[in-house]
Design a protein around this motif. Structure first.
Motif, short mmCIF file in Angstrom:
data_model
loop_
_atom_site.label_atom_id
_atom_site.label_comp_id
_atom_site.label_asym_id
_atom_site.label_seq_id
_atom_site.Cartn_x
_atom_site.Cartn_y
_atom_site.Cartn_z
N GLN A 1 -55.89 10.92 8.63
CA GLN A 1 -56.90 11.96 8.78
C GLN A 1 -56.25 13.49 8.30
O GLN A 1 -57.20 14.13 7.95
CB GLN A 1 -57.39 12.04 10.15
CG GLN A 1 -58.06 10.59 10.44
CD GLN A 1 -58.82 10.82 11.95
OE1 GLN A 1 -58.36 10.97 12.87
NE2 GLN A 1 -60.25 10.29 11.86
N GLN A 2 -55.14 13.66 8.78
CA GLN A 2 -54.43 14.97 8.22
C GLN A 2 -54.65 14.96 6.75
O GLN A 2 -54.71 16.03 6.03
CB GLN A 2 -53.20 15.14 8.67
CG GLN A 2 -52.96 15.26 10.08
CD GLN A 2 -51.28 15.61 10.42
OE1 GLN A 2 -50.62 14.40 10.59
NE2 GLN A 2 -50.82 16.75 10.59
N SER B 1 -50.63 7.07 15.33
CA SER B 1 -50.13 8.27 14.86
C SER B 1 -50.29 8.17 13.15
O SER B 1 -50.52 9.01 12.52
CB SER B 1 -48.67 8.21 14.96
OG SER B 1 -48.31 8.54 16.35
N GLN C 1 -58.08 15.82 5.78
CA GLN C 1 -58.67 17.00 6.08
C GLN C 1 -57.97 18.18 5.04
O GLN C 1 -58.63 19.01 4.84
CB GLN C 1 -57.99 17.35 7.49
CG GLN C 1 -58.13 18.59 8.09
CD GLN C 1 -59.47 19.20 8.21
OE1 GLN C 1 -60.50 18.33 8.63
NE2 GLN C 1 -59.83 20.57 8.38
N THR C 2 -56.87 17.80 4.77
CA THR C 2 -56.09 18.79 3.61
C THR C 2 -56.93 18.79 2.36
O THR C 2 -57.03 19.82 1.75
CB THR C 2 -54.60 18.12 3.61
OG1 THR C 2 -54.05 18.35 4.68
CG2 THR C 2 -53.89 19.10 2.49
N GLU D 1 -53.71 9.45 12.59
CA GLU D 1 -53.72 10.98 12.48
C GLU D 1 -53.12 11.37 11.22
O GLU D 1 -53.92 12.27 10.56
CB GLU D 1 -52.67 11.36 13.47
CG GLU D 1 -53.26 11.60 14.80
CD GLU D 1 -52.24 12.20 15.96
OE1 GLU D 1 -52.65 11.93 17.00
OE2 GLU D 1 -51.22 12.39 15.57
N VAL D 2 -52.05 10.62 10.70
CA VAL D 2 -51.30 11.07 9.58
C VAL D 2 -52.82 10.76 8.28
O VAL D 2 -52.98 11.73 7.34
CB VAL D 2 -50.16 10.42 9.20
CG1 VAL D 2 -49.98 10.84 7.57
CG2 VAL D 2 -49.16 10.69 9.90
N THR E 1 -48.95 19.91 5.03
CA THR E 1 -49.67 19.21 5.95
C THR E 1 -48.65 18.29 6.77
O THR E 1 -48.82 18.40 8.07
CB THR E 1 -50.86 18.60 5.34
OG1 THR E 1 -51.37 19.06 4.51
CG2 THR E 1 -51.41 17.38 6.46
N LEU E 2 -47.73 17.78 5.99
CA LEU E 2 -47.07 16.69 7.13
C LEU E 2 -45.74 17.56 7.37
O LEU E 2 -45.04 16.98 8.42
CB LEU E 2 -46.44 15.51 6.16
CG LEU E 2 -47.72 14.59 5.64
CD1 LEU E 2 -47.15 13.57 4.92
CD2 LEU E 2 -48.45 13.92 7.09
N PHE F 1 -56.05 14.90 16.73
CA PHE F 1 -57.30 14.53 16.49
C PHE F 1 -58.04 13.41 17.28
O PHE F 1 -59.10 12.94 17.32
CB PHE F 1 -57.19 13.62 15.05
CG PHE F 1 -56.72 14.45 13.79
CD1 PHE F 1 -57.91 14.97 13.21
CD2 PHE F 1 -55.54 14.72 13.64
CE1 PHE F 1 -57.47 15.83 11.85
CE2 PHE F 1 -55.28 15.59 12.46
CZ PHE F 1 -56.37 15.93 11.66
#
Lengths: 493, 493
Positions: free
Chosen positions: A474-475, A468, A478-479, A471-472, B479-480, A2
């Protein structure tokens, strides 16, 4: 992964934090495209003609909360009356990539509902039913538009209450959304500890129950804790349409008291010592002399203008006496005044109404100004240092900055009244706020104990959680919201 | 989107739940491929030669917990000594698509660490440092291998303790992983309320701090609540290598008591009434006559063989007397016996050791058997019905099923001793367990209050959370952990 996406805007914001509002405007100008007639017509089909408004007054009313952030009106406001309608609107917006912003009481303090990229505002206050109260199980279920005062009025005859109290009469699902807390958190915890289950509409219109439909157990180990993923997600992961909440018994007896101190340090030291003795306080709130002065003026009180603590003891009458005695001794050891007691209900209510009105009292110090609020929270042993240093920053900057806080949790605010039209003043206040947040972060703390990230603390979040961790987050975003329609530009850039 | 992937195995499991172990074996047989020499060598490079074992005895020891689930040994066991090593192993396994299963004290009850698809077991018990204790802030930080008893011994001189107590001397990060609770949860909450921050290694080796590095505030609204996403994720989302925990003051005074009743209904009714009066109990545990008999035999006690409550009161001496008096009256109203008091420390410790040893006491009723444990939890007002009906199911099935539980939270267990080698017996017990879970789910409850889903309750989870909720959980997992290496086959099929 990201990194690329983040870098540009973050750097801009980090370098020119005082230009935040301009940045929003710039972003908005880039991204807002007019809604098509057919989209608005479809919206009307879903929620009914009367429940859609494009009137500028309504849009502006839904484009700002109580903070200093510049109003960013949505393009249209919809007032759904059921979860099916919310789901329908989400599907529609997702299909057309139109931002969707949930709106409750509008009492936030971080610009969490400002429609900086336009889109549809979903005013959830028409969904206002108290669906169930189970007094024998100490729980209840409410729709999104029920406010905490409405719930507590409704509960009046049950001997129970919902204690989480951010001051404003906020909607309970809005409080879920920001993970609100307030003066009672030292005793009862925050929303995180008091929400058992939620009905949530996802970006694509799917409806989930975070702990499973109709479940209301005191604890569960069944799968991932979706409840606490959505609590505090500020409308960026889903729209909360129902909440199942824990209730608590109203204490047998309560008394409140005020005491004043020569210095801020003494007041905060007292708090830390009271907590370290393990005294179960119902509330312990700090107000500096500027806040007390503001309260006296706004609420027509006559308190000594000095750093003060507002205390509340509750429980059985015996335990209450014991605890008040110990606290009284600690206050005395720190050079504090005798307690000024508020024992009957009217006196107590007046005292806490004064405390709750403090945001408005602070704004009345400079009429026409809007509040810029800090919200740092640190481990209590670091609190004296952060409070004392913050006072220095405020004095050095020469701004008006009343301090007030839930010091029992290590959390306090400065409510700066700022003239939004004066960029130099906004910058000065912003700089003090950032210095306070950086100091708190250095001392194992957070930039936000209870107001959330919203628009105002996005760059601080990055520093606080680390690359990090962000990032998690944002993941996950995004999901659950791959098209980025849910409250875009909040929490993250 | 996950429907297709799920359907086959779920249906198989739902139709033939008693064949669960066969299913695991079938799945395992399909998927386990031998590890390459180079992978094992790389593992040795990362954690050191001495910290890798392929010995069958070690593998078998790491292939089962305390439950009835058939041992499924990992292909190799690694004993990392630092977070860097854990990260290195995760990267290696992720690159080679090899399952990675975190292992703590091995005291789980749902097969959560069984390596049903082979792979690398990561025994985290060598990371056993207590990194910090902040008595003035009521918090501490521990590495993954520190157990709750070790921590409490270490804290002995501080006046503080970590009260969450699942019975076994479990590792604290393992307790994070299953969202453990136990006898003290009625007073102090579960792991969910007592974990402030965690260091977690993700599937791809990234290291995050769920609340940001070194943060330890009592509350925070900074971004998504990653802490509570990983608490209770059973090793399927990340590997917990450090935890920052809340501590609590040891109460000024404590007394414990036992009382017995003519019937289960009366004991449970007493519990519900005590809670509804808002008495702040330290513990309130139910044991049926079968459990009491098992305790008498195993712990050489001489308690009356009848449905009983084990109670604990704590606080100031005054409040303790008041509360004990009220509870005594409620017990009497329900036909209960006088309290048998355990006032001094030795007596109290003996009483609670007896309670904690109950799993072993129940197993001693049928030597050679392993525990099949139920774990339903319901709103307290529905507890009497679920307990009484469950007893009927047990009696009708003609199996040995001692009942014991944290009734103050609406949570109780039946610890069936089962002969793993007798499929008919396993099926009979499984059927009773499923009937109990379905009844609890019908009455607003959960199939697992504190043991987690593991292998044993995956199909019940689907029923409990609903299809959309499960989809969201699986999206988060995907995702993770896109390669599905982390503890595969747990929580979901």
């Amino acid at each position: 992964m990201f990194r690329g996406r983040l870098s540009h805007v973050i750097l801009a914001a980090a370098r020119y934090p005082h230009r935040q509002n301009e940045l929003h405007t710039a972003q908005a100008a880039q991204k807002i495209v007019p809604l098509t007639d057919s989209l608005v017509q479809n919206l009307q089909k879903i929620v009914g003609d009367k429940n859609v408004s494009e009137a500028m007054a309504i849009r502006e009313q839904h484009g700002k909360d109580e903070s200093y952030h510049t109003c960013a009106p949505p393009q249209v406001v919809a007032f759904p009356e059921s979860v099916e309608q919310v789901s329908g609107v989400a599907k529609l917006c997702n299909e057309h990539r139109v931002p969707l912003i949930p709106f409750g009481s509008g009492t936030g303090l971080e610009g969490g509902i400002n429609a900086i990229r336009g889109g549809v505002c979903l005013d959830l206050m028409k969904m206002d039913k108290i669906l169930a109260v189970h007094p024998e199980d100490f729980d209840c279920q409410v729709e999104s538009g029920v406010t905490r005062k409405t719930l507590n009025n409704y509960l009046r005859d049950t001997g129970l209450w919902f204690p989480i109290d951010p001051g404003a009469d906020a909607s309970l699902c809005g409080m879920c959304s920001t993970s609100a807390s307030g003066t009672n958190a030292v005793r009862y915890g925050t929303m995180r500890e008091n929400v058992m289950n939620m009905e949530v509409v996802l970006a694509d219109g799917r409806v989930i129950h975070t702990a499973g439909k109709d479940r209301r157990t005191k604890k569960t180990s069944a799968g991932y804790n979706l409840t606490n993923l959505f609590v505090g997600s500020e409308g960026t992961l889903g729209i909360i349409t129902k909440a199942t909440l824990r209730l608590h018994g109203i204490p047998e007896a309560s008394v409140s008291a005020v005491c004043s101190f020569e210095s801020i340090q003494e007041a905060v030291d007292t708090t830390v010592q009271v907590l370290q003795c393990g005294i179960p306080m119902a509330r312990i709130e700090f107000l500096d002399e500027v806040s007390i002065d503001a309260c006296n003026k706004y609420s027509k009180m006559n308190m000594k203008v000095a750093p003060s603590l507002f205390l509340e003891f509750s429980g059985s009458p015996k335990s209450l006496d014991d605890n008040a005695e110990i606290v009284g001794e600690i206050v005395k050891m720190n050079g504090g005044s005798d307690f000024k007691w508020a024992t009957d209900v009217d006196e107590r209510n007046l005292l806490w109404k004064t405390r709750h009105d403090i945001l408005y009292a602070c704004m009345a110090l400079r009429p026409g100004c809007k509040p810029y609020s800090t919200d740092v929270c640190v481990p209590v042993s670091n609190l004296p240092r952060v409070v004392v240093e913050s006072k220095k920053y405020i004095d050095e900057a020469g701004v008006v900055g009343p301090m007030v806080g839930h010091v029992g949790d290590g959390n306090f605010h400065v409510f700066f009244p700022v003239d939004q039209s004066n960029p130099d003043e906004v910058k000065t206040v912003h700089d003090v706020s950032v210095k306070m947040a950086l100091l708190a972060q250095e001392l194992n703390g957070t930039c936000t104990g209870e107001h959330g990230i919203g628009l105002g603390k996005r760059e601080l979040l990055i520093r606080e959680i680390g690359e990090s961790g962000i990032e998690v987050m944002q993941q996950l975003k995004q999901t659950l919201d791959p098209n980025g329609i849910l409250n875009p530009g909040k929490v993250f850039f």
